[in-house]
Design an enzyme around this catalytic site. Structure first.
Site, mmCIF file in Angstrom:
data_model
loop_
_atom_site.group_PDB
_atom_site.id
_atom_site.type_symbol
_atom_site.label_atom_id
_atom_site.label_comp_id
_atom_site.label_asym_id
_atom_site.label_seq_id
_atom_site.Cartn_x
_atom_site.Cartn_y
_atom_site.Cartn_z
ATOM 1 C CG HIS A 251 0.760 -58.156 23.581
ATOM 2 N ND1 HIS A 251 -0.250 -56.919 23.549
ATOM 3 C CD2 HIS A 251 2.219 -57.549 23.495
ATOM 4 C CE1 HIS A 251 1.017 -56.751 21.854
ATOM 5 N NE2 HIS A 251 2.243 -57.631 22.219
ATOM 6 C CB SER B 271 -3.301 -50.999 14.267
ATOM 7 O OG SER B 271 -2.744 -50.609 15.008
ATOM 8 C CD GLU C 285 -10.432 -46.740 10.291
ATOM 9 O OE1 GLU C 285 -9.217 -46.966 10.383
ATOM 10 O OE2 GLU C 285 -11.318 -47.064 10.884
HETATM 11 P P1 OAD Z 1 -5.871 -50.967 17.661
HETATM 12 O O1 OAD Z 1 -5.633 -50.214 18.869
HETATM 13 O O2 OAD Z 1 -4.427 -50.294 17.807
HETATM 14 O O3 OAD Z 1 -5.622 -51.587 16.460
HETATM 15 C C1 OAD Z 1 -7.242 -51.981 16.264
HETATM 16 C C2 OAD Z 1 -7.386 -51.880 14.622
HETATM 17 O O4 OAD Z 1 -8.550 -52.848 14.935
HETATM 18 C C3 OAD Z 1 -7.730 -50.850 14.267
HETATM 19 O O5 OAD Z 1 -6.549 -51.765 13.095
HETATM 20 C C4 OAD Z 1 -8.960 -51.069 13.782
HETATM 21 O O6 OAD Z 1 -9.105 -50.543 12.044
HETATM 22 C C5 OAD Z 1 -9.597 -52.378 13.774
HETATM 23 N N1 OAD Z 1 -10.426 -52.480 14.059
HETATM 24 C C6 OAD Z 1 -12.251 -52.079 14.740
HETATM 25 N N2 OAD Z 1 -13.030 -52.382 14.605
HETATM 26 C C7 OAD Z 1 -12.794 -53.585 14.130
HETATM 27 C C8 OAD Z 1 -13.325 -54.989 14.102
HETATM 28 N N3 OAD Z 1 -14.967 -54.559 14.623
HETATM 29 N N4 OAD Z 1 -13.033 -55.871 13.287
HETATM 30 C C9 OAD Z 1 -11.982 -55.684 13.340
HETATM 31 N N5 OAD Z 1 -11.283 -54.853 13.162
HETATM 32 C C10 OAD Z 1 -11.611 -53.897 13.404
HETATM 33 O O7 OAD Z 1 -4.777 -52.533 18.581
HETATM 34 P P2 OAD Z 1 -3.658 -52.957 18.396
HETATM 35 O O8 OAD Z 1 -3.312 -53.571 16.447
HETATM 36 O O9 OAD Z 1 -4.626 -54.905 19.092
HETATM 37 O O10 OAD Z 1 -0.636 -53.531 23.287
HETATM 38 O O11 OAD Z 1 -2.280 -52.949 19.197
HETATM 39 C C11 OAD Z 1 -1.338 -53.976 19.463
HETATM 40 C C12 OAD Z 1 -0.750 -53.609 20.636
HETATM 41 O O12 OAD Z 1 -0.679 -52.000 21.174
HETATM 42 C C13 OAD Z 1 -1.413 -54.225 21.743
HETATM 43 O O13 OAD Z 1 -1.864 -55.298 22.475
HETATM 44 C C14 OAD Z 1 -1.743 -52.862 23.297
HETATM 45 C C15 OAD Z 1 -1.398 -51.735 22.112
HETATM 46 O O14 OAD Z 1 -0.428 -50.419 23.192
HETATM 47 C C16 OAD Z 1 -0.233 -53.756 25.130
HETATM 48 O O15 OAD Z 1 -2.010 -54.207 25.640
HETATM 49 C C17 OAD Z 1 0.654 -54.334 25.288
#
Ligand code: OAD
Ligand code: ZN
Length: 242
Positions: free
Chosen positions: A117, A188, A214
């Site tokens: 990204h 997520s 989660e």
């Molecule tokens: P999300 O914010 O959608 O998801 C974060 C995930 O991390 C969730 O499933 C939480 O349960 C998990 N989580 C939280 N704390 C944690 C921990 N200590 N250890 C492990 N997991 C934990 O973020 P992404 O899936 O990365 O795009 O989102 C994908 C993309 O959407 C991002 O790259 C971004 C966003 O819009 C861009 O910036 C282009």
């Protein structure tokens, strides 16, 4: 945490891929996108990280990125980032695919990686497409401009509704389609392109380990779901591997 099955798979694996999302950086204090810290001035990421938002109000979008740059700059890589950097030399073939733009994997020492990204410290000219590193935050203007042609620059980040950088997903697929093992950590799973990379590897028979406190969209598909924070689970795995 019952790791017996996972540990033997990791030890036997020739080719290992790791896909990370914002959750890996949560323990470094970088807010995730879809959790409670996911809002800024009542805007969601989906309302700011778009070409339309930038066109309508580039100052607002840059202000949001500057705020996030400040958080990322002050944050330190955590135990999870460090174990992933160590895994790179432990595994014969290795690739880290991260959705994060925070640079923390790089600062933890990861080298064989794809920041699919983009990177929060880079910008791209809206006119000539030149990509350049932003100056330190205190010297970054409110509206950064291209060092070559002086036109307005934008964050060098893949926004909602945009295509990935040319060749990026193909390179990832090329590696993961023959992966023996894939870790999916702290995402997520709401963005389909990175999830499809993981799903394709799983369908071809890769053993898959998800680490996330989660459940995510990929949880039903993985071989082993570790319901734990990334730092704790990865530290535990690394301890048993050595
Ligand atoms: P999300 O914010 O959608 O998801 C974060 C995930 O991390 C969730 O499933 C939480 O349960 C998990 N989580 C939280 N704390 C944690 C921990 N200590 N250890 C492990 N997991 C934990 O973020 P992404 O899936 O990365 O795009 O989102 C994908 C993309 O959407 C991002 O790259 C971004 C966003 O819009 C861009 O910036 C282009
Ligand atoms: Zn330019």
């Amino acid at each position: 945490m019952n790791l017996t099955a996972a540990l033997s798979k990791i030890k036997d694996a020739g080719r290992v891929a790791v896909l990370t999302g914002a959750g890996i950086s949560a323990e470094s204090g970088v807010p995730t996108f879809r959790g409670t810290g996911g809002y800024w001035k009542n805007y969601k990421a989906e309302e700011l990280a778009t070409p339309e938002a930038f066109q309508a109000n580039p100052e607002l979008v840059w202000e949001w990125y500057s705020m996030r740059r400040e958080i990322c700059g002050k944050a330190e890589p955590n135990a999870g980032h460090k174990v992933i950097a160590e895994l790179e030399s432990y595994c014969k073939e290795f690739l880290l695919i991260t959705q994060n733009v925070d640079g923390l994997h790089r600062r933890a020492g990861s080298k064989r990686m794809k920041e699919i990204h983009g990177c929060i410290d880079e910008a791209r000219c809206t006119f000539c497409n030149q990509v350049f590193s932003l100056p330190p935050l205190d010297r970054t203007p409110k509206l950064p401009t291209c060092p070559d042609c002086g036109s307005l620059a934008r964050p060098h980040i893949v926004w909602f509704g945009e295509s990935y950088f040319p060749g990026m997903l193909e390179d990832c697929h090329e590696f993961t389609k023959f992966a023996d093992l894939i870790f999916i950590v702290g995402t997520s799973g709401m963005i389909s392109a990175p999830m499809n990379i993981a799903l394709a590897a799983i369908r071809r028979g890769a053993y898959s380990i998800e680490i996330n406190p989660e459940r995510s969209t990929i949880t039903p598909n993985v071989s082993l779901y570790i319901q734990e924070s990334a730092g704790k689970a990865l530290t535990e795995i690394w301890k048993h591997l050595n």
